[in-house]
Design an enzyme around this catalytic site. Structure first.
Site, mmCIF file in Angstrom:
data_model
loop_
_atom_site.group_PDB
_atom_site.id
_atom_site.type_symbol
_atom_site.label_atom_id
_atom_site.label_comp_id
_atom_site.label_asym_id
_atom_site.label_seq_id
_atom_site.Cartn_x
_atom_site.Cartn_y
_atom_site.Cartn_z
ATOM 1 N N SER A 153 0.785 -1.235 0.000
ATOM 2 C CA SER A 153 0.000 0.000 0.000
ATOM 3 C C SER A 153 0.819 1.288 0.000
ATOM 4 O O SER A 153 0.243 2.382 -0.052
ATOM 5 C CB SER A 153 -0.956 0.009 1.193
ATOM 6 N N LYS A 211 0.013 3.784 -2.644
ATOM 7 C CA LYS A 211 -1.000 4.838 -2.525
ATOM 8 C C LYS A 211 -0.391 6.247 -2.417
ATOM 9 O O LYS A 211 -1.120 7.230 -2.550
ATOM 10 C CB LYS A 211 -1.906 4.545 -1.332
ATOM 11 N N SER A 253 -5.931 3.203 4.458
ATOM 12 C CA SER A 253 -5.312 2.426 3.383
ATOM 13 C C SER A 253 -6.369 1.622 2.625
ATOM 14 O O SER A 253 -6.152 0.464 2.252
ATOM 15 C CB SER A 253 -4.236 1.491 3.929
ATOM 16 N N LYS A 273 3.388 6.454 4.909
ATOM 17 C CA LYS A 273 2.399 5.470 4.448
ATOM 18 C C LYS A 273 2.922 4.076 4.702
ATOM 19 O O LYS A 273 4.075 3.748 4.383
ATOM 20 C CB LYS A 273 2.123 5.647 2.952
#
Length: 433
Positions: free
Chosen positions: A61, A64, A116, A229
């Site tokens: 993720s 992202k 997420s 992140k």
């Protein structure tokens, strides 16, 4: 006696400014558990620490970051997004979006970066790219433009798919660009966010940060954490990219394939602390500073300004304690090597980039630097101040007066002639009668 004093003065200055005299023993970088890792200085882009930094691996993720970056660059926060039938079918983490629900880009970005949520990633991809496939093309184009040449995206969420790969170095470049956007940083720092009631059933959705470095009162809270992140899939294991700031110094840590968050959060902190404790960016030139002059002609010199900040990263262990930044800059001896260009017939405004240059430190190339004019300059062929122009001007005026005078004299003679012709014609007509 004076000779002895001079010798010791010079010797002391050499000790103070020499980059080869260590003030303390160099600190070794920490060991990290992740298979790949990078510690990057944001101001210079320099890699302070690297471990398999160019090895393509599954990013999970952390993908992202690019999805958010493209959304912020191509959509407005208050844009309304109607959820299609595709996002509700997204696998993995989601906030339970339903077909026909309407949320803003701002809402979906919070779901993307905090929770997420893969359904938020797909909804934003469709809104920005028109389709998932087109958005993925945009992701790869943007990655290449940032210099992330070992990256290939297949989806906007980071779900594990063959060929969906990046590197710790490329991931750092993407976060480096993303944190330039204050909205990205603001969302990443949000602890909890409440979605507005659903237009379908009135239910509210809540999301919260999964970044333990930012989460208040978490076991791994890091006071210098700026944005970040996390990511995880069973095949990619734990991934992370984050930025931290201390006294204006910004660092980025990126890690791929870590076995446990019990490892990668402490490892991230160790890398950040290593960078802050041992390295410091020195500003050589500031954006807008007048840094050079360029001779266009013998009588025209253009003052030039830097178009960006230029930093040099030093290892603090190479310098004596408490040495001033001015002394360090004097030792580094930065210079600007301007590339020649013919500007003799060029016109430009103050602030226009007109020349390329290379910044050197201790005789070695550091980076390229565009230089802008600090004055307006309009080229008119012959310069108003030239001797030739001053000599020609009276001649042109005299010639103009002469031409006008000749015209007036000629015109008067013509009028007089016409009058005489008219009188003769009238007399002739009277005689004929």
């Amino acid at each position: 006696m004076k000779k002895i004093f001079s010798f010791f003065t010079i010797f002391s200055l050499c000790l103070l400014m020499s980059g080869n005299i260590n003030a303390k023993a160099a600190t070794a970088p920490p060991d990290v558990e992740s298979e790949a890792a990078v510690l990057m200085d944001v101001n210079t882009g320099e890699i302070i620490y690297g471990k398999n930094e160019n090895k393509p691996m599954a990013p999970a993720s952390t993908t992202k970051v690019m999805t958010a970056l493209l959304t912020l660059e191509n959509a407005k926060l208050d844009d309304k997004v109607t959820i299609s039938k595709v996002p509700p079918t997204a696998e993995g983490t989601s906030i339970g979006l339903r077909e026909g629900e309407i949320y803003t880009v701002n809402d979906l970005l919070h779901g993307l970066l905090l929770e997420s949520a893969n359904d938020c990633a797909e909804a934003l991809a469709e809104h920005v790219g028109g389709s998932m496939d087109n958005f993925v093309k945009m992701m790869n184009q943007r990655a290449k433009a940032l210099g992330a040449t070992n990256t290939n995206f297949v989806n906007p969420s980071g779900l594990y798919e063959p060929g969906h790969l990046t590197t710790a170095h490329d991931l750092s470049l993407m976060l480096k660009e993303a944190i330039k956007n204050p909205t990205f940083v603001k969302i990443c720092r949000t602890q909890v966010y409440k979605f507005p009631p659903s237009n379908l059933d009135g239910n509210e959705k809540w999301v919260s940060t999964k970044d333990e470095l930012i989460r208040k009162n978490s076991h791994f809270e890091y006071k210098y954490a700026l944005a970040g992140k996390t990511g995880y899939t069973t095949l990619s294991k734990h991934t992370f990219t984050g930025a931290a700031e201390k006294d204006g110094h910004v660092l980025i840590v990126s890690m791929l394939y870590s076995q446990s968050k019990q490892n990668y959060f402490p490892d991230a902190i160790k890398l950040f602390d290593y960078g802050f404790n041992n390295y410091e960016p020195i500003k050589l030139y500031g954006k807008g500073d007048e840094v050079a002059n360029y001779n266009v002609t013998k009588s025209l010199t253009i003052p030039l300004v830097a178009t960006k900040d230029v930093y040099y990263l030093i290892n603090k262990n190479d310098y004596k304690p408490n040495i001033s930044e001015t002394d360090i800059k004097n030792y580094l001896a930065p210079k600007i090597q301007i590339k020649d260009a013919n500007l003799e017939k060029a016109s430009f405004k103050q602030g226009d980039e007109i020349l390329d240059s290379t910044v050197t430190v201790k005789g070695k190339d550091l980076c390229g630097l565009k230089l802008a004019s600090n004055i307006d300059r309009e080229y008119k062929g012959l310069l108003p101040s030239s001797t030739a122009y001053k000599n020609i001007k009276p001649f042109v005026i005299a010639l103009s007066i002469a031409v006008i005078s000749i015209f007036l004299v000629t015109f008067r003679k013509y009028i007089s002639f016409k009058k005489k012709q008219s009188i003769i014609k009238q007399k002739y007509n009277n005689m004929a009668q």
